[in-house]
Design a protein around this motif. Structure first.
Motif, PDB file in Angstrom:
ATOM      1  N   ALA A 126      -9.935   3.025   9.544  1.00  0.00           N
ATOM      2  CA  ALA A 126     -10.068   4.453   9.218  1.00  0.00           C
ATOM      3  C   ALA A 126      -8.814   5.018   8.566  1.00  0.00           C
ATOM      4  CB  ALA A 126     -10.406   5.240  10.480  1.00  0.00           C
ATOM      5  N   VAL A 127      -7.824   4.181   8.317  1.00  0.00           N
ATOM      6  CA  VAL A 127      -6.576   4.615   7.656  1.00  0.00           C
ATOM      7  C   VAL A 127      -6.360   3.698   6.452  1.00  0.00           C
ATOM      8  CG1 VAL A 127      -4.173   5.287   8.047  1.00  0.00           C
ATOM      9  CG2 VAL A 127      -5.724   5.112   9.992  1.00  0.00           C
ATOM     10  N   PRO A 128      -7.170   3.838   5.401  1.00  0.00           N
ATOM     11  CA  PRO A 128      -7.217   2.825   4.332  1.00  0.00           C
ATOM     12  C   PRO A 128      -5.975   2.744   3.456  1.00  0.00           C
ATOM     13  CG  PRO A 128      -8.592   4.712   3.784  1.00  0.00           C
ATOM     14  CD  PRO A 128      -8.164   4.905   5.202  1.00  0.00           C
ATOM     15  N   THR A 129      -5.114   3.762   3.470  1.00  0.00           N
ATOM     16  CA  THR A 129      -3.925   3.732   2.598  1.00  0.00           C
ATOM     17  C   THR A 129      -2.717   3.095   3.263  1.00  0.00           C
ATOM     18  OG1 THR A 129      -3.086   5.911   3.304  1.00  0.00           O
ATOM     19  CG2 THR A 129      -4.701   5.860   1.492  1.00  0.00           C
ATOM     20  N   ALA A 130      -2.873   2.616   4.502  1.00  0.00           N
ATOM     21  CA  ALA A 130      -1.703   2.184   5.264  1.00  0.00           C
ATOM     22  C   ALA A 130      -1.734   0.696   5.597  1.00  0.00           C
ATOM     23  CB  ALA A 130      -1.595   2.983   6.561  1.00  0.00           C
ATOM     24  N   GLU A 131      -0.549   0.111   5.574  1.00  0.00           N
ATOM     25  CA  GLU A 131      -0.331  -1.222   6.115  1.00  0.00           C
ATOM     26  C   GLU A 131       0.423  -1.076   7.432  1.00  0.00           C
ATOM     27  OE1 GLU A 131       2.015  -3.148   3.131  1.00  0.00           O
ATOM     28  OE2 GLU A 131       3.836  -2.054   3.644  1.00  0.00           O
ATOM     29  N   LEU A 132       0.311  -2.090   8.271  1.00  0.00           N
ATOM     30  CA  LEU A 132       0.962  -2.070   9.578  1.00  0.00           C
ATOM     31  C   LEU A 132       1.950  -3.220   9.680  1.00  0.00           C
ATOM     32  CD1 LEU A 132       1.267  -1.184  12.570  1.00  0.00           C
ATOM     33  CD2 LEU A 132      -0.673  -2.704  13.100  1.00  0.00           C
ATOM     34  N   LEU A 153       0.854  -1.188   0.000  1.00  0.00           N
ATOM     35  CA  LEU A 153       0.000   0.000   0.000  1.00  0.00           C
ATOM     36  C   LEU A 153       0.893   1.242   0.000  1.00  0.00           C
ATOM     37  CD1 LEU A 153      -2.724  -1.072   2.594  1.00  0.00           C
ATOM     38  CD2 LEU A 153      -3.082  -0.689   0.154  1.00  0.00           C
ATOM     39  N   PRO A 154       0.330   2.412  -0.281  1.00  0.00           N
ATOM     40  CA  PRO A 154       1.161   3.621  -0.352  1.00  0.00           C
ATOM     41  C   PRO A 154       1.902   3.958   0.923  1.00  0.00           C
ATOM     42  CG  PRO A 154      -0.965   4.004  -1.392  1.00  0.00           C
ATOM     43  CD  PRO A 154      -1.048   2.668  -0.718  1.00  0.00           C
ATOM     44  N   HIS A 155       1.332   3.662   2.076  1.00  0.00           N
ATOM     45  CA  HIS A 155       1.948   4.079   3.337  1.00  0.00           C
ATOM     46  C   HIS A 155       2.197   2.888   4.256  1.00  0.00           C
ATOM     47  CE1 HIS A 155      -0.368   7.844   2.148  1.00  0.00           C
ATOM     48  NE2 HIS A 155       0.908   8.180   2.068  1.00  0.00           N
ATOM     49  N   ARG A 156       3.272   3.005   5.023  1.00  0.00           N
ATOM     50  CA  ARG A 156       3.626   1.946   5.962  1.00  0.00           C
ATOM     51  C   ARG A 156       3.742   2.516   7.370  1.00  0.00           C
ATOM     52  NH1 ARG A 156       8.281  -2.257   4.586  1.00  0.00           N
ATOM     53  NH2 ARG A 156       6.508  -3.152   3.460  1.00  0.00           N
ATOM     54  N   LEU A 157       3.016   1.888   8.286  1.00  0.00           N
ATOM     55  CA  LEU A 157       3.140   2.166   9.712  1.00  0.00           C
ATOM     56  C   LEU A 157       3.976   1.050  10.338  1.00  0.00           C
ATOM     57  CD1 LEU A 157      -0.613   2.958  10.491  1.00  0.00           C
ATOM     58  CD2 LEU A 157       1.174   4.567   9.793  1.00  0.00           C
ATOM     59  N   LEU A 158       4.771   1.413  11.320  1.00  0.00           N
ATOM     60  CA  LEU A 158       5.614   0.440  12.008  1.00  0.00           C
ATOM     61  C   LEU A 158       5.438   0.593  13.505  1.00  0.00           C
ATOM     62  CD1 LEU A 158       8.010  -1.643  12.118  1.00  0.00           C
ATOM     63  CD2 LEU A 158       9.544   0.360  12.130  1.00  0.00           C
ATOM     64  N   THR A 159       5.263  -0.520  14.198  1.00  0.00           N
ATOM     65  CA  THR A 159       5.306  -0.522  15.654  1.00  0.00           C
ATOM     66  C   THR A 159       6.270  -1.610  16.106  1.00  0.00           C
ATOM     67  OG1 THR A 159       3.971  -0.489  17.673  1.00  0.00           O
ATOM     68  CG2 THR A 159       3.349  -2.109  16.010  1.00  0.00           C
ATOM     69  N   ILE A 160       7.018  -1.320  17.163  1.00  0.00           N
ATOM     70  CA  ILE A 160       8.077  -2.215  17.634  1.00  0.00           C
ATOM     71  C   ILE A 160       7.926  -2.394  19.136  1.00  0.00           C
ATOM     72  CG2 ILE A 160      10.579  -2.562  17.807  1.00  0.00           C
ATOM     73  CD1 ILE A 160      10.865  -0.458  15.542  1.00  0.00           C
TER      74      ILE A 160
END
Length: 425
Positions: free
Chosen positions: A254-260, A229-236
């Motif tokens: 609610a953040v449809p352009t992002a993968e986690l 997807l266009p955007h990437r979220l990262l949690t560690i």
């Protein structure tokens, strides 16, 4: 100075990723190394948890790790260690009586504080203490799920009122310690640090690869694999409920352009057996976002900067957090953080300057912060630049070591610090 650090369960030699291995191990190792590089001699005392461990191991020029026989020489959960702290302390007292006392001792975590109080009953050494986490906070948020020994809060209060100086790692902890009755004159704030030479911005990602990912989600590859997807979220972080990964999953619709991407927990080949992964996967399936969530498992330290640089935003939404190293690592890599307004994040994330703070356990507020930030590459870049500058200025280990050394000097030479001398009288 000749400095003794006591870190009863968190050896600086320990591999990260175990249930009781994490930020404290990193903190003790990095602080000891930074102090040694300034010409000080550091000995770190930790509990022997294997029969084959040598008594002394040189970790770095000027830093030795000493394994103390206290309890059975086998790994034990840290909550089972308090009964062995008197023996730990008596061993320290004998060692310092025979070989000479250090100029200052710095105890890390409440059980180390108990051992040091036992040792200094017979060998007088100035004591500086860092809690790393407070039982009162843990009890407040975990309630009946808190596995800490019932005496922990009482013991923490005793430690704070008995040592020469307490180093809090953030302003939130400073306030909590005041409520526990630790005199303000015995309190200093020195934050945790980050290796700003290992965690670096590196090659630009947002402007080039981020744009490429938007046009061709399969074209961006790295430690976490190609983007979808266009955007990437990262949690560690550790895969435990209090780290708040569920809040991020709940925000994803609610953040449809992002993968986690979720980093942490057991090795990747064991990730499907982890109970928290199963819980989070079921939640993602119920919300229809399972195809946008990837669990990496544990990630080697050397790969972490590249992983962070692949992300558009690093997200940290714990229920509570004594300090939290990940926001600093993200900042050093020039990445904005959207985080929960709790604990150490109140200090490590400058709201509206290096990232955005939101209420904890609030997926709606999290989504409301993420969507406009992901849509504004220039704002993300501005936050990232400010974050890197702030990490270098305030949170490098050189800066943290200097602040810690000032605390040692205040404890060791109270005549030079009238307020501390009066508090100790």
């Amino acid at each position: 100075m000749r400095i003794a650090m006591v870190s009863e369960h968190a050896s600086p030699l320990a591999a990260l990723g175990g249930v009781d291995a994490g930020g404290q191990n990193v903190h003790v190792a990095a602080l000891a190394t930074a102090l040694a590089e300034e010409g000080h001699v550091v000995e770190v005392y930790t509990r022997r948890d294997r029969v084959d461990l040598p008594e002394r191991v040189t970790m770095h020029d000027g830093v030795d790790v000493i394994h103390v026989p206290a309890g059975p020489p086998e790994p034990l959960p840290k909550d089972e260690l308090p009964p062995f702290m008197p023996a730990f302390g008596r061993w320290l007292a004998r060692r310092w009586s025979e070989e000479g006392a250090p100029d200052v001792v710095h105890s890390h975590f409440w059980m180390s504080g108990l051992a040091v109080l036992e040792a200094t009953r017979t060998v007088r050494v100035p004591v500086v203490h860092t809690y790393h986490a407070l039982g009162s906070v843990k009890r407040r948020y975990q309630g009946a799920a808190d596995t800490s020994p019932p005496t922990r809060i009482r013991d923490e209060r005793t430690i704070g009122r008995s040592v020469d100086l307490v180093v809090a790692t953030c302003s939130d902890e400073f306030g909590e310690l005041r409520r526990l009755g630790v005199p303000v004159s015995r309190l200093r704030v020195v934050p945790c640090g980050v290796d700003v030479e290992h965690f670096t911005p590196g090659p630009p990602h947002d402007a080039a690869a981020g744009a490429a990912g938007a046009a061709d989600p399969g074209g961006t590859a790295g430690p976490a694999g190609p983007r979808r997807l266009p955007h990437r979220l990262l949690t560690i972080g550790r895969l435990v409920p209090r780290k708040g990964v569920a809040t991020i999953v709940e925000a994803l619709p609610a953040v449809p352009t992002a993968e986690l991407v979720v980093a942490g927990g057991p090795p990747r080949h064991e990730i499907d057996t982890d109970p928290e992964v199963r819980r989070l996967t079921a939640l993602a399936e119920d919300l229809g976002v399972a195809d946008r969530v990837t669990f990496l498992g544990s990630v080697p330290h050397d790969d972490m900067p590249a992983l962070i640089r692949e992300a558009d935003v690093v997200v940290a939404t714990p229920w509570y957090e004594p300090f939290g190293i990940v926001p600093l690592e993200a900042a050093a890599c020039g990445r904005p953080v959207v985080g929960a307004a709790v604990g150490g994040l109140l200090d490590s994330v400058a709201d509206g300057v290096t990232g955005v703070l939101v209420p904890p356990q609030n997926p709606t507020a999290l989504a409301d912060a993420l969507v406009p930030l992901l849509q504004d590459r220039e704002r993300r870049s501005r936050f990232g630049t400010a974050a890197r500058r702030r990490a270098v200025d305030l949170f490098s280990w050189t800066t943290v070591a200097a602040g810690t050394l000032a605390a040692y000097e205040a404890a060791a030479y109270p005549a030079m610090y009238p307020a501390l001398k009066e508090a100790s009288a």
